[in-house]
Write an enzyme that holds these catalytic residues in place. Structure first.
Site, PDB file in Angstrom:
ATOM      1  N   GLY A   1       0.836  -1.198   0.000  1.00 48.69           N
ATOM      2  CA  GLY A   1       0.000   0.000   0.000  1.00 48.69           C
ATOM      3  C   GLY A   1       0.867   1.243   0.000  1.00 48.69           C
ATOM      4  CE  LYS A   2       0.225   6.507  -3.062  1.00 46.18           C
ATOM      5  NZ  LYS A   2       1.481   6.383  -3.742  1.00 46.18           N
ATOM      6  NE  ARG A   3       1.137  -0.581   5.755  1.00 44.51           N
ATOM      7  CZ  ARG A   3       0.205  -1.077   4.985  1.00 44.51           C
ATOM      8  NH1 ARG A   3      -0.557  -0.274   4.278  1.00 44.51           N
ATOM      9  NH2 ARG A   3       0.016  -2.383   4.890  1.00 44.51           N
ATOM     10  CG  HIS A   4       4.507  -1.125   1.923  1.00 40.49           C
ATOM     11  ND1 HIS A   4       3.237  -1.644   1.853  1.00 40.49           N
ATOM     12  CD2 HIS A   4       5.063  -1.657   3.040  1.00 40.49           C
ATOM     13  CE1 HIS A   4       3.036  -2.461   2.874  1.00 40.49           C
ATOM     14  NE2 HIS A   4       4.120  -2.478   3.616  1.00 40.49           N
ATOM     15  N   GLY A   5       5.508   3.250   0.113  1.00 41.39           N
ATOM     16  CA  GLY A   5       6.140   4.088  -0.915  1.00 41.39           C
ATOM     17  C   GLY A   5       5.308   4.073  -2.180  1.00 41.39           C
TER      18      GLY A   5
END
Ligand code: GLU
Length: 491
Positions: A257-261
């Protein structure tokens, strides 16, 4: 095998409810590779029946991403084909007709429940800790009750009549046999009251009508497939093969997801990833050639791709690996090609004072000096701007070399200037032939002297090899910069 070859028809069926991310493109790539490997057809179908969630510009972004990655399609938007239209929103009659057929055959029913009633039902289920799902009230309406609702002008939805007992089983080419108890499935909606189909109905109708041989899609749809199986049976359609691709996970093993970049394809493109690196990287998200090979070109992927080598378990997405791979692909590019690809990035990122487009001939000389170090095309400007700017901006302190008083640096530059001026050929070899002995004459360590020259000519302490850099900069620029450095040292 030959027979399979003539039969393979596979589709990528995106919903334009958002911008394409790596998961979508991995699905597209695997489907495309499967088609190309078998000499089959790759079809793009736009599943745009969720009107409320449609996102402006998403279709174009999806098609652009496919084009960027070189995933060409044989049928679909822009290219047509015998099975069109390829936008589901243009096929509503087909689904309405299928829904009618299912109702007439006793496989589906009209449901008149209001959104409020469904909402109350859901709240009640939550309160009682019951599993969610439609309570089937309208499945058992009498003709009279139905007539009554119709007379009130209530527009129904159409729901599928899931068998109340028994099991539904299908074989997935990757996951193996999948079985669910029918009692776990609710009477899902096929057609909404606005006449639009749900994903389930449209997807099944089109996969059948478009003669899709293999449904290759993301893991998240696996739980829909038992419903689809029931629908295929009820409609009298034969079942395609199914292959559900493993989930893509972040390094912490949670769903990517977004939190992984960055995960959006547009972002990767803007960051300067090469499409060929992206294809190679995506191919390894759940598929492998063997347990070692990392760098695999497009043709080799096509030749070797098979569903058998797709893993059952999640695939880890590592930005670090992608970055490394991009560097590998950048280093493999012919200079001319890399220069061409850097142009839009230079255009975008170089200081406004530099004339556009940059001189291509000059750029071709610069590229070999930075190619080794570049990992992203978006580094184009920062790696090369000192070649282009008129006046270098750097802290005068950088000109102070360790263990060297400013007067010695001044002397070194003053001694260098006339000799560089007089040097017959201003090429790397001649420059080295001049400057290496000069260091000795001046009583300087080469590290100090060359460090000084590097800062003076490039404005940085780390830059490509000094003599080549000076050659590319050319005599005039170098002399001008050395004089400017001298001025700074004297101030
Ligand atoms: N429209 C669905 C999606 O966005 C397609 C799933 C499928 O391939 O069946 O991903």
């Amino acid at each position: 095998m030959l027979q399979l070859k003539s039969m393979v028809r596979v589709r990528f069926a995106p919903s334009p409810t958002g911008f394409p991310h790596v998961g979508n493109m991995r699905t597209a790539l695997f489907t495309w590779l499967f088609a190309r490997h078998h000499g089959g057809r790759f079809i793009v179908r736009i599943e745009d029946t969720d009107v409320a969630r449609r996102v402006e510009g998403a279709v174009e972004a999806i098609l652009d991403s496919l084009r960027w990655l070189g995933l060409d399609w044989d049928e679909g938007p822009g290219v047509g084909g015998d099975y069109g239209p390829y936008y589901q929103s243009q096929r509503l009659k087909i689904y309405q007709e299928a829904a009618r057929r299912l109702v007439d055959g006793g496989y589906a029913y009209r449901c008149y429940c209001s959104p409020q009633r469904l909402e109350e039902m859901r709240a009640e289920q939550v309160r009682r800790h019951q599993p969610p799902g439609y309570d089937r009230r309208c499945r058992y309406l009498s003709d009279e009750e139905r007539f009554d609702y119709e007379a009130q002008g209530i527009v129904p939805v159409v729901r599928f009549k899931v068998p109340l007992s028994g099991q539904t089983t299908f074989t997935d080419l990757i996951k193996g046999e999948v079985t669910v108890d029918n009692s776990h499935l609710d009477d899902f909606v096929l057609l909404k009251s606005d006449g639009y189909p749900t994903y389930h109905l449209a997807n099944v109708c089109d996969d059948h009508l478009m003669e899709i041989s293999h449904v290759i899609r993301a893991d998240e749809w696996l739980s829909s497939t038992p419903r689809h199986k029931l629908l295929y049976d009820a409609l009298g359609y034969s079942l395609p093969h199914f292959a559900h691709l493993p989930m893509i996970l972040g390094p912490d093993r949670s769903k990517l997801g977004k939190r992984h970049g960055a995960t959006s394809v547009v972002e990767f493109r803007e960051q300067g990833y090469l499409p060929e690196a992206m294809v190679n990287f995506l191919a390894l998200l759940g598929w492998s050639l063997d347990d070692r090979t990392e760098i695999i070109g497009r043709e080799e992927l096509i030749r070797n791709f098979s569903l058998e080598r797709i893993s059952k378990t999640g695939a880890i997405f590592s930005h670090q690996k992608l970055l490394w791979m991009n560097g590998v692909y950048i280093r493999q590019l012919p200079v001319e090609d890399l220069a061409q690809r850097m142009m839009p990035f230079l255009d975008r990122d170089l200081p406004a004072s530099i004339e556009r487009p940059v001189d291509k001939g000059y750029l071709l000389k610069i590229v070999p000096l930075i190619q080794e170090r570049m990992k992203l095309l978006s580094e184009s400007a920062e790696l090369t701007d000192f070649f282009f700017v008129d006046d270098l901006a750097y802290e005068a302190d950088l000109l102070l070399m360790e263990g060297l008083p400013p007067e010695r640096s001044i002397e070194a530059l003053e001694q260098s200037l006339p000799r560089l001026q007089a040097l017959p050929n201003f090429d790397a070899e001649s420059l080295e032939g001049l400057l290496r002995p000069l260091a000795g004459e001046l009583g300087l360590k080469t590290g100090q002297f060359f460090g000084l020259l590097r800062v003076a000519t490039t404005g940085r302490t780390a830059a490509p090899p000094l003599f080549q850099t000076m050659e590319v900069l050319g005599r005039d620029r170098c002399l001008k910069r050395l004089r400017a450095a001298l001025g700074r040292l004297k101030d």
